[in-house]
Design a protein around this motif. Structure first.
Motif, short mmCIF file in Angstrom:
data_model
loop_
_atom_site.label_atom_id
_atom_site.label_comp_id
_atom_site.label_asym_id
_atom_site.label_seq_id
_atom_site.Cartn_x
_atom_site.Cartn_y
_atom_site.Cartn_z
N TYR A 132 14.76 55.73 -56.96
CA TYR A 132 13.54 56.12 -56.26
C TYR A 132 13.60 55.81 -54.77
N TRP A 133 14.81 55.58 -54.27
CA TRP A 133 15.00 55.26 -52.87
C TRP A 133 15.90 56.30 -52.24
N SER A 134 15.56 56.70 -51.04
CA SER A 134 16.28 57.75 -50.32
C SER A 134 17.34 57.14 -49.40
N ILE A 135 18.55 57.69 -49.48
CA ILE A 135 19.62 57.28 -48.58
C ILE A 135 20.48 58.50 -48.30
N ASP A 136 20.86 58.67 -47.04
CA ASP A 136 21.72 59.81 -46.70
C ASP A 136 23.13 59.30 -46.44
N ASN A 137 24.04 60.22 -46.16
CA ASN A 137 25.45 59.86 -45.95
C ASN A 137 25.64 58.91 -44.78
N ASP A 138 24.91 59.12 -43.69
CA ASP A 138 25.03 58.24 -42.52
C ASP A 138 24.57 56.82 -42.85
N GLU A 139 23.44 56.70 -43.54
CA GLU A 139 22.95 55.37 -43.93
C GLU A 139 23.91 54.70 -44.91
N LEU A 140 24.48 55.49 -45.82
CA LEU A 140 25.44 54.94 -46.77
C LEU A 140 26.67 54.40 -46.03
N SER A 141 27.16 55.15 -45.06
CA SER A 141 28.31 54.70 -44.26
C SER A 141 27.97 53.43 -43.48
N ARG A 142 26.79 53.39 -42.88
CA ARG A 142 26.36 52.20 -42.16
C ARG A 142 26.24 50.99 -43.09
N ALA A 143 25.67 51.22 -44.29
CA ALA A 143 25.51 50.14 -45.27
C ALA A 143 26.88 49.60 -45.70
N ALA A 144 27.83 50.50 -45.96
CA ALA A 144 29.18 50.07 -46.36
C ALA A 144 29.84 49.28 -45.24
N GLN A 145 29.62 49.71 -44.01
CA GLN A 145 30.19 49.01 -42.86
C GLN A 145 29.56 47.62 -42.70
N ILE A 146 28.25 47.56 -42.81
CA ILE A 146 27.54 46.28 -42.68
C ILE A 146 27.97 45.30 -43.77
N LEU A 147 28.11 45.80 -45.00
CA LEU A 147 28.48 44.95 -46.13
C LEU A 147 29.99 44.74 -46.25
N SER A 148 30.77 45.49 -45.46
CA SER A 148 32.24 45.43 -45.51
C SER A 148 32.77 45.76 -46.90
N VAL A 149 32.25 46.85 -47.48
CA VAL A 149 32.71 47.32 -48.78
C VAL A 149 33.04 48.81 -48.69
N PRO A 150 33.88 49.31 -49.59
CA PRO A 150 34.20 50.73 -49.57
C PRO A 150 33.10 51.57 -50.23
N ILE A 151 33.15 52.85 -49.94
CA ILE A 151 32.28 53.82 -50.62
C ILE A 151 33.10 54.41 -51.75
N SER A 152 32.59 54.30 -52.96
CA SER A 152 33.30 54.82 -54.13
C SER A 152 33.14 56.34 -54.18
N GLU A 153 34.17 57.01 -54.61
CA GLU A 153 34.14 58.48 -54.71
C GLU A 153 33.95 58.93 -56.16
N LYS A 154 33.63 58.03 -57.08
CA LYS A 154 33.49 58.38 -58.49
C LYS A 154 32.52 59.52 -58.72
N GLY A 155 31.34 59.42 -58.12
CA GLY A 155 30.30 60.44 -58.31
C GLY A 155 30.73 61.80 -57.82
N HIS A 156 31.56 61.84 -56.75
CA HIS A 156 31.98 63.11 -56.19
C HIS A 156 33.03 63.77 -57.07
N HIS A 157 33.95 62.99 -57.69
CA HIS A 157 34.97 63.58 -58.55
C HIS A 157 34.36 64.09 -59.84
N ALA A 158 33.33 63.41 -60.35
CA ALA A 158 32.70 63.83 -61.60
C ALA A 158 32.03 65.19 -61.46
N SER A 159 31.51 65.49 -60.27
CA SER A 159 30.80 66.75 -60.08
C SER A 159 31.74 67.87 -59.66
N ALA A 160 32.97 67.54 -59.30
CA ALA A 160 33.92 68.56 -58.85
C ALA A 160 34.63 69.24 -59.99
#
Length: 140
Positions: free
Chosen positions: A112-140
């Motif tokens: 129920y929370w909105s996040i876009d690609n830019d915010e996700l990238s910023r969050a990953a950078q702030i937390l020093s963690v990678p962005i998982s691509e699992k969701g993208h491969h499942a839909s491809a």
């Protein structure tokens, strides 16, 4: 300290209200009018309460260098940055859900929370963690 405050996902709220309405119509079609009306009122009241609590900042999701802080109905919860192994943006049509994978393999979702690609990238950078691509491969 930089903080990302997630906003309410109005699309998720609308989808929930539409789902509740569809269930109401189907229950009325099956001649369960009394039960349908009671469940409809209870469900819509719950959604309304969630929206009200979110708009008054009683429910929130904050992401900063320390980790993720979020409030559910009555409890504030913390996920420390060192517990997080990756972030993921799971997409289902126009609905985008933030998923957080912890180092113990547990997953948290914030539908129920909105996040876009830019915010996700910023969050990953702030937390020093990678962005998982699992969701993208499942839909491809």
């Amino acid at each position: 300290m930089r903080t990302i405050d997630l906003d309410i996902s109005w699309f998720a709220v609308l989808a929930t209200v539409c789902g509740i309405s569809l269930c109401y119509v189907m229950m009325n079609f099956m001649a369960l009018n009394g039960v349908a009306s009671s469940l409809m009122v209870l469900s819509l009241a719950s959604v309304g309460l969630i929206v009200l609590l979110t708009l008054t900042n009683k429910r929130f999701v904050h992401i900063d260098k320390a980790g993720i802080c979020y409030r559910t109905w009555v409890k504030i919860r913390y996920v420390h940055a060192d517990e997080i192994s990756s972030l993921e943006l799971q997409k289902l049509g126009p609905l985008r859900c933030l998923k957080v994978t912890l180092k113990n393999s547990r997953r948290l979702s914030f539908p129920y929370w909105s996040i876009d690609n830019d915010e996700l990238s910023r969050a990953a950078q702030i937390l020093s963690v990678p962005i998982s691509e699992k969701g993208h491969h499942a839909s491809a």
